[in-house]
Motif scaffolding. Structure first.
Motif, PDB file in Angstrom:
ATOM      1  N   PRO A   1      37.639  40.844  34.033  1.00 36.91           N
ATOM      2  CA  PRO A   1      37.435  39.430  34.341  1.00 36.91           C
ATOM      3  C   PRO A   1      38.765  38.689  34.508  1.00 36.91           C
ATOM      4  O   PRO A   1      39.778  39.052  33.921  1.00 36.91           O
ATOM      5  CB  PRO A   1      36.660  38.906  33.140  1.00 36.91           C
ATOM      6  CG  PRO A   1      36.931  39.866  32.041  1.00 36.91           C
ATOM      7  CD  PRO A   1      37.218  41.186  32.686  1.00 36.91           C
ATOM      8  N   HIS A   2      38.727  37.650  35.316  1.00 33.34           N
ATOM      9  CA  HIS A   2      39.901  36.833  35.591  1.00 33.34           C
ATOM     10  C   HIS A   2      39.589  35.371  35.307  1.00 33.34           C
ATOM     11  O   HIS A   2      38.439  34.953  35.345  1.00 33.34           O
ATOM     12  CB  HIS A   2      40.320  36.985  37.050  1.00 33.34           C
ATOM     13  CG  HIS A   2      40.809  38.351  37.383  1.00 33.34           C
ATOM     14  ND1 HIS A   2      39.974  39.423  37.559  1.00 33.34           N
ATOM     15  CD2 HIS A   2      42.063  38.824  37.552  1.00 33.34           C
ATOM     16  CE1 HIS A   2      40.683  40.493  37.829  1.00 33.34           C
ATOM     17  NE2 HIS A   2      41.947  40.165  37.835  1.00 33.34           N
ATOM     18  N   ASP A   3      40.627  34.621  35.027  1.00 36.58           N
ATOM     19  CA  ASP A   3      40.511  33.184  34.833  1.00 36.58           C
ATOM     20  C   ASP A   3      41.196  32.472  35.985  1.00 36.58           C
ATOM     21  O   ASP A   3      42.238  32.916  36.466  1.00 36.58           O
ATOM     22  CB  ASP A   3      41.176  32.743  33.528  1.00 36.58           C
ATOM     23  CG  ASP A   3      40.454  33.256  32.293  1.00 36.58           C
ATOM     24  OD1 ASP A   3      39.274  33.636  32.417  1.00 36.58           O
ATOM     25  OD2 ASP A   3      41.067  33.269  31.221  1.00 36.58           O
ATOM     26  N   LEU A   4      40.629  31.358  36.410  1.00 37.95           N
ATOM     27  CA  LEU A   4      41.238  30.499  37.411  1.00 37.95           C
ATOM     28  C   LEU A   4      41.860  29.326  36.673  1.00 37.95           C
ATOM     29  O   LEU A   4      41.156  28.581  35.996  1.00 37.95           O
ATOM     30  CB  LEU A   4      40.199  30.011  38.413  1.00 37.95           C
ATOM     31  CG  LEU A   4      40.667  28.921  39.364  1.00 37.95           C
ATOM     32  CD1 LEU A   4      41.743  29.446  40.300  1.00 37.95           C
ATOM     33  CD2 LEU A   4      39.507  28.365  40.140  1.00 37.95           C
ATOM     34  N   VAL A   5      43.173  29.185  36.781  1.00 42.68           N
ATOM     35  CA  VAL A   5      43.893  28.144  36.067  1.00 42.68           C
ATOM     36  C   VAL A   5      44.473  27.158  37.071  1.00 42.68           C
ATOM     37  O   VAL A   5      45.193  27.548  37.990  1.00 42.68           O
ATOM     38  CB  VAL A   5      45.031  28.743  35.213  1.00 42.68           C
ATOM     39  CG1 VAL A   5      45.792  27.655  34.480  1.00 42.68           C
ATOM     40  CG2 VAL A   5      44.478  29.760  34.235  1.00 42.68           C
TER      41      VAL A   5
ATOM     42  N   ARG B   1      48.034  23.207  42.678  1.00 41.96           N
ATOM     43  CA  ARG B   1      48.642  24.516  42.398  1.00 41.96           C
ATOM     44  C   ARG B   1      47.745  25.224  41.392  1.00 41.96           C
ATOM     45  O   ARG B   1      47.478  24.692  40.311  1.00 41.96           O
ATOM     46  CB  ARG B   1      50.037  24.347  41.814  1.00 41.96           C
ATOM     47  CG  ARG B   1      51.098  24.176  42.861  1.00 41.96           C
ATOM     48  CD  ARG B   1      52.519  24.402  42.354  1.00 41.96           C
ATOM     49  NE  ARG B   1      52.692  24.377  40.925  1.00 41.96           N
ATOM     50  CZ  ARG B   1      53.495  23.521  40.278  1.00 41.96           C
ATOM     51  NH1 ARG B   1      54.184  22.631  40.942  1.00 41.96           N
ATOM     52  NH2 ARG B   1      53.602  23.574  38.977  1.00 41.96           N
ATOM     53  N   ALA B   2      47.301  26.418  41.768  1.00 39.37           N
ATOM     54  CA  ALA B   2      46.413  27.187  40.900  1.00 39.37           C
ATOM     55  C   ALA B   2      46.843  28.638  40.915  1.00 39.37           C
ATOM     56  O   ALA B   2      47.555  29.081  41.815  1.00 39.37           O
ATOM     57  CB  ALA B   2      44.972  27.051  41.368  1.00 39.37           C
ATOM     58  N   GLU B   3      46.402  29.366  39.908  1.00 40.71           N
ATOM     59  CA  GLU B   3      46.725  30.794  39.834  1.00 40.71           C
ATOM     60  C   GLU B   3      45.594  31.538  39.149  1.00 40.71           C
ATOM     61  O   GLU B   3      44.784  30.953  38.426  1.00 40.71           O
ATOM     62  CB  GLU B   3      48.036  31.024  39.102  1.00 40.71           C
ATOM     63  CG  GLU B   3      48.059  30.541  37.674  1.00 40.71           C
ATOM     64  CD  GLU B   3      49.425  30.672  37.032  1.00 40.71           C
ATOM     65  OE1 GLU B   3      49.461  30.978  35.832  1.00 40.71           O
ATOM     66  OE2 GLU B   3      50.449  30.475  37.707  1.00 40.71           O
ATOM     67  N   VAL B   4      45.568  32.834  39.407  1.00 40.79           N
ATOM     68  CA  VAL B   4      44.588  33.727  38.789  1.00 40.79           C
ATOM     69  C   VAL B   4      45.286  34.464  37.663  1.00 40.79           C
ATOM     70  O   VAL B   4      46.361  35.018  37.853  1.00 40.79           O
ATOM     71  CB  VAL B   4      44.032  34.739  39.817  1.00 40.79           C
ATOM     72  CG1 VAL B   4      43.090  35.715  39.141  1.00 40.79           C
ATOM     73  CG2 VAL B   4      43.346  34.016  40.950  1.00 40.79           C
ATOM     74  N   ARG B   5      44.662  34.462  36.516  1.00 35.12           N
ATOM     75  CA  ARG B   5      45.213  35.192  35.370  1.00 35.12           C
ATOM     76  C   ARG B   5      44.198  36.230  34.918  1.00 35.12           C
ATOM     77  O   ARG B   5      43.029  35.929  34.729  1.00 35.12           O
ATOM     78  CB  ARG B   5      45.516  34.234  34.224  1.00 35.12           C
ATOM     79  CG  ARG B   5      46.613  33.261  34.554  1.00 35.12           C
ATOM     80  CD  ARG B   5      46.970  32.415  33.383  1.00 35.12           C
ATOM     81  NE  ARG B   5      47.981  31.437  33.765  1.00 35.12           N
ATOM     82  CZ  ARG B   5      48.282  30.385  33.044  1.00 35.12           C
ATOM     83  NH1 ARG B   5      47.665  30.166  31.898  1.00 35.12           N
ATOM     84  NH2 ARG B   5      49.207  29.543  33.461  1.00 35.12           N
ATOM     85  N   GLN B   6      44.695  37.423  34.739  1.00 33.43           N
ATOM     86  CA  GLN B   6      43.838  38.505  34.279  1.00 33.43           C
ATOM     87  C   GLN B   6      43.630  38.357  32.785  1.00 33.43           C
ATOM     88  O   GLN B   6      44.561  38.094  32.037  1.00 33.43           O
ATOM     89  CB  GLN B   6      44.472  39.848  34.600  1.00 33.43           C
ATOM     90  CG  GLN B   6      43.587  41.014  34.301  1.00 33.43           C
ATOM     91  CD  GLN B   6      44.216  42.319  34.757  1.00 33.43           C
ATOM     92  OE1 GLN B   6      45.243  42.340  35.400  1.00 33.43           O
ATOM     93  NE2 GLN B   6      43.581  43.409  34.412  1.00 33.43           N
TER      94      GLN B   6
ATOM     95  N   ARG C   1      36.358  34.196  33.280  1.00 35.56           N
ATOM     96  CA  ARG C   1      35.613  35.458  33.361  1.00 35.56           C
ATOM     97  C   ARG C   1      34.873  35.606  34.678  1.00 35.56           C
ATOM     98  O   ARG C   1      33.676  35.866  34.704  1.00 35.56           O
ATOM     99  CB  ARG C   1      34.655  35.595  32.193  1.00 35.56           C
ATOM    100  CG  ARG C   1      35.344  35.611  30.860  1.00 35.56           C
ATOM    101  CD  ARG C   1      34.351  35.938  29.766  1.00 35.56           C
ATOM    102  NE  ARG C   1      35.026  36.439  28.596  1.00 35.56           N
ATOM    103  CZ  ARG C   1      35.418  37.701  28.429  1.00 35.56           C
ATOM    104  NH1 ARG C   1      35.209  38.586  29.353  1.00 35.56           N
ATOM    105  NH2 ARG C   1      36.029  38.070  27.333  1.00 35.56           N
ATOM    106  N   VAL C   2      35.590  35.430  35.777  1.00 38.10           N
ATOM    107  CA  VAL C   2      35.000  35.617  37.107  1.00 38.10           C
ATOM    108  C   VAL C   2      35.655  36.819  37.780  1.00 38.10           C
ATOM    109  O   VAL C   2      36.767  37.200  37.431  1.00 38.10           O
ATOM    110  CB  VAL C   2      35.162  34.356  37.986  1.00 38.10           C
ATOM    111  CG1 VAL C   2      34.384  33.193  37.405  1.00 38.10           C
ATOM    112  CG2 VAL C   2      36.608  33.979  38.166  1.00 38.10           C
ATOM    113  N   PRO C   3      34.982  37.418  38.751  1.00 36.51           N
ATOM    114  CA  PRO C   3      35.592  38.524  39.490  1.00 36.51           C
ATOM    115  C   PRO C   3      36.826  38.040  40.267  1.00 36.51           C
ATOM    116  O   PRO C   3      36.946  36.858  40.615  1.00 36.51           O
ATOM    117  CB  PRO C   3      34.494  38.968  40.456  1.00 36.51           C
ATOM    118  CG  PRO C   3      33.226  38.459  39.869  1.00 36.51           C
ATOM    119  CD  PRO C   3      33.576  37.225  39.117  1.00 36.51           C
ATOM    120  N   GLU C   4      37.727  38.964  40.534  1.00 32.22           N
ATOM    121  CA  GLU C   4      38.995  38.626  41.179  1.00 32.22           C
ATOM    122  C   GLU C   4      38.786  37.996  42.556  1.00 32.22           C
ATOM    123  O   GLU C   4      39.499  37.062  42.917  1.00 32.22           O
ATOM    124  CB  GLU C   4      39.862  39.870  41.304  1.00 32.22           C
ATOM    125  CG  GLU C   4      41.243  39.578  41.849  1.00 32.22           C
ATOM    126  CD  GLU C   4      42.124  40.806  41.877  1.00 32.22           C
ATOM    127  OE1 GLU C   4      43.332  40.634  42.113  1.00 32.22           O
ATOM    128  OE2 GLU C   4      41.630  41.925  41.673  1.00 32.22           O
TER     129      GLU C   4
END
Length: 93
Positions: free
Chosen positions: A14-18, A77-82, A58-61
């Motif tokens: 799962p990934h988080d969108l920040v 500005r956003a990023e994906v964090r594992q 906790r979403v798919p990449e």
């Protein structure tokens, strides 16, 4: 007495969108957050004002990457964090 260990294996981590920064026009970013989360515009604006903040967790990449693109198009500005792997609690008795 035997000790058993279990290892959980999942195919997708799962990934988080920040949302790191709302950019020059936070209302445009809040409208995108509203579409992504289903929150009201007012609650989305409050969430955007609290940046850096996790928008989706906790979403798919693939979903996280497309959401990052939408937020960047709106000026944020956003990023994906594992997500880190959970540590093993130890043996199961």
């Amino acid at each position: 007495m035997t000790v058993e260990y279990f290892t959980l294996v999942c195919d997708e981590v799962p990934h988080d969108l920040v949302l790191v920064h709302p950019g020059a026009c936070p209302l445009d970013v809040a409208q995108v957050v509203r579409r992504l989360t289903g929150l009201s515009l007012w609650r989305s604006k409050v969430l955007v004002d609290q940046a850096p903040v996790v928008i989706l967790d906790r979403v798919p990449e693939e979903i996280a990457e497309s959401a990052v693109a939408a937020l960047r198009d709106a000026g944020g500005r956003a990023e994906v964090r594992q997500r880190p792997e959970p540590h093993s609690p130890g043996p199961v008795a």
